[in-house]
Design an enzyme around this catalytic site. Sequence first.
Site, PDB file in Angstrom:
ATOM      1  N   HIS A  86       1.889  19.706  12.593  1.00 47.71           N
ATOM      2  CA  HIS A  86       1.967  18.238  12.723  1.00 47.71           C
ATOM      3  C   HIS A  86       0.586  17.581  12.643  1.00 47.71           C
ATOM      4  O   HIS A  86       0.368  16.519  13.209  1.00 47.71           O
ATOM      5  CB  HIS A  86       2.639  17.810  14.039  1.00 47.71           C
ATOM      6  CG  HIS A  86       3.932  18.492  14.322  1.00 47.71           C
ATOM      7  ND1 HIS A  86       5.160  17.978  13.954  1.00 47.71           N
ATOM      8  CD2 HIS A  86       4.190  19.687  14.912  1.00 47.71           C
ATOM      9  CE1 HIS A  86       6.113  18.811  14.327  1.00 47.71           C
ATOM     10  NE2 HIS A  86       5.555  19.860  14.909  1.00 47.71           N
TER      11      HIS A  86
ATOM     12  N   SER B 226     -20.268   5.357  -4.000  1.00 43.22           N
ATOM     13  CA  SER B 226     -19.551   4.087  -4.075  1.00 43.22           C
ATOM     14  C   SER B 226     -20.452   3.070  -4.768  1.00 43.22           C
ATOM     15  O   SER B 226     -21.672   3.110  -4.635  1.00 43.22           O
ATOM     16  CB  SER B 226     -19.222   3.617  -2.653  1.00 43.22           C
ATOM     17  OG  SER B 226     -19.050   2.221  -2.622  1.00 43.22           O
TER      18      SER B 226
ATOM     19  N   LYS C   7     -22.028   6.001   1.019  1.00 42.30           N
ATOM     20  CA  LYS C   7     -20.808   6.784   0.800  1.00 42.30           C
ATOM     21  C   LYS C   7     -20.982   7.995  -0.098  1.00 42.30           C
ATOM     22  O   LYS C   7     -21.731   7.974  -1.053  1.00 42.30           O
ATOM     23  CB  LYS C   7     -19.739   5.878   0.173  1.00 42.30           C
ATOM     24  CG  LYS C   7     -19.238   4.804   1.123  1.00 42.30           C
ATOM     25  CD  LYS C   7     -18.018   5.235   1.886  1.00 42.30           C
ATOM     26  CE  LYS C   7     -16.864   5.407   0.940  1.00 42.30           C
ATOM     27  NZ  LYS C   7     -15.602   5.464   1.596  1.00 42.30           N
TER      28      LYS C   7
ATOM     29  N   GLU D 225      -9.305  14.269  -4.546  1.00 42.74           N
ATOM     30  CA  GLU D 225      -8.384  13.124  -4.616  1.00 42.74           C
ATOM     31  C   GLU D 225      -7.702  13.053  -5.981  1.00 42.74           C
ATOM     32  O   GLU D 225      -6.500  12.810  -6.091  1.00 42.74           O
ATOM     33  CB  GLU D 225      -9.137  11.817  -4.364  1.00 42.74           C
ATOM     34  CG  GLU D 225      -9.508  11.628  -2.897  1.00 42.74           C
ATOM     35  CD  GLU D 225     -10.403  10.407  -2.699  1.00 42.74           C
ATOM     36  OE1 GLU D 225     -10.031   9.555  -1.896  1.00 42.74           O
ATOM     37  OE2 GLU D 225     -11.459  10.308  -3.357  1.00 42.74           O
TER      38      GLU D 225
END
Length: 461
Positions: free
Chosen positions: A156, A277, A283, A290
């Site tokens: 979980h 970024s 970043k 992804e």
Amino acid sequence: MSKLWSGRFSKKGSRLLDLFNASLPFDRKLYKEDIKGSIAHARMLAKQNILTEDEAKRIEEGLKEIQKEIEEGEFVFDIEDEDIHMAIEKRLIALIGDTGKKLHTARSRNDQIALDFRLYVLDSNREIISKILNLIETVLKIAKENTSVILPGMTHLQHAQPINFAYHMLAYAAMFKRDVERFQSSLDRNNYSPLGCAALAGTPHPIDRDFVAKELGFKGISVNCLDTVSDRDFALEILFNISVLMMHISRLSEELILWSSYEFQFITLSDEYSTGSSIMPQKKNPDVPELLRGKTGRVYGNLVSLLTVLKGLPLAYNKDMQEDKEGVFDSVETALISLEILKETLSTMKINRDKMQKASKIGHLTATDLADYLVKKGIAFREAHFITGRAVAKAEEIGVDLSELPLDELKKIDSRIDEDVLETLSLTNSMNARDSKGGTSINSTKKQLLFFEKWLEEIRG
Ligand code: ARG
């Protein structure tokens, strides 16, 4: 020159039809398979005295010349030729004259595309297998270097029990091994030559299908021609197998994304495989995992798309089937580049063992061990569960992990708890206690590692 099939037509088809009907813009990718198949076919026709040796030789030379033209970028692809089969045949006739017109004896584009596409798919199976094996090698290397690194195993997405990082990586080795086996079994099942089936019913010419199959490296020939020209199971299988592979890749990617976040910091992705970024200078983004996760979507789409195209088609060939290729090309290319970049991402990432270790001390990972300890002292499991719950509450109250709760506090909760509990509560001991077959102990993990290493060696050898 007009279309090769234009005999029964009195008017030229419209330009719009050409644009809509043509598969040449994408099936030109199959030129090698097409030429290879035609050479085998011509050799067989000569062997069977349907062509003379000299005719077959001229056809073969013409085809090789065409292959050279295509590879050197000199071949003119004209959408009016409709597909790669017609484009090559027309060029052959232009190059060698009337002999070129004999090549299509005892053949149809229906068995021709069934052959070209099958050859492409079988080869893609092989290529994907070899790339998965490279990926597994990297996964095993990471496992080997990390057989005593503890991290919180989760259910979980909540801390559950301490596990071994190598053990975690080997879970992916197991998935990728099944993937290899799936591609392999599809390869074995579909390794039969369709050539010689002609349009749908076979041919009256005295052909030798087995000879062609042998020339092309197939295990044998297909049994029923009506099925053969209608069959795209081999394409569906590779689409499904890639879907499962990408699902595994996507799950691993999801973990890499989580692990590289500030909240986890279990790994640091290499700068080489991370991006920045455009607005936030601080970043460093995990674009690779992804994208791997994202590309899984189009691969599933390709599978559903072809399943839908084939559903309800009467036998044998229908033009709907021309829709079979683009999705397969896309999925194969996606799988190949995904495997490659995932391997690089994994082999260049830094594993932050201390962060994993530290995170393992959050969430009372050894609570089950305490309950099991109490059971061994003769306490019923339900009661042991309750007592452990009290100990967890106490640890929370004083702000420590259960594994660091002082002995006197434990004794206050239940006097049957002795000093030997401290061993039970240690993370390493907890992990190593799970020594059952397939469990996370260092001992068991090393056995699993050996199993996968041996398998990899055997399959490559
Ligand atoms: N371009 C066609 C395809 O990709 C080749 C087979 C054409 N056969 C036919 N009978 N029109 O499916």
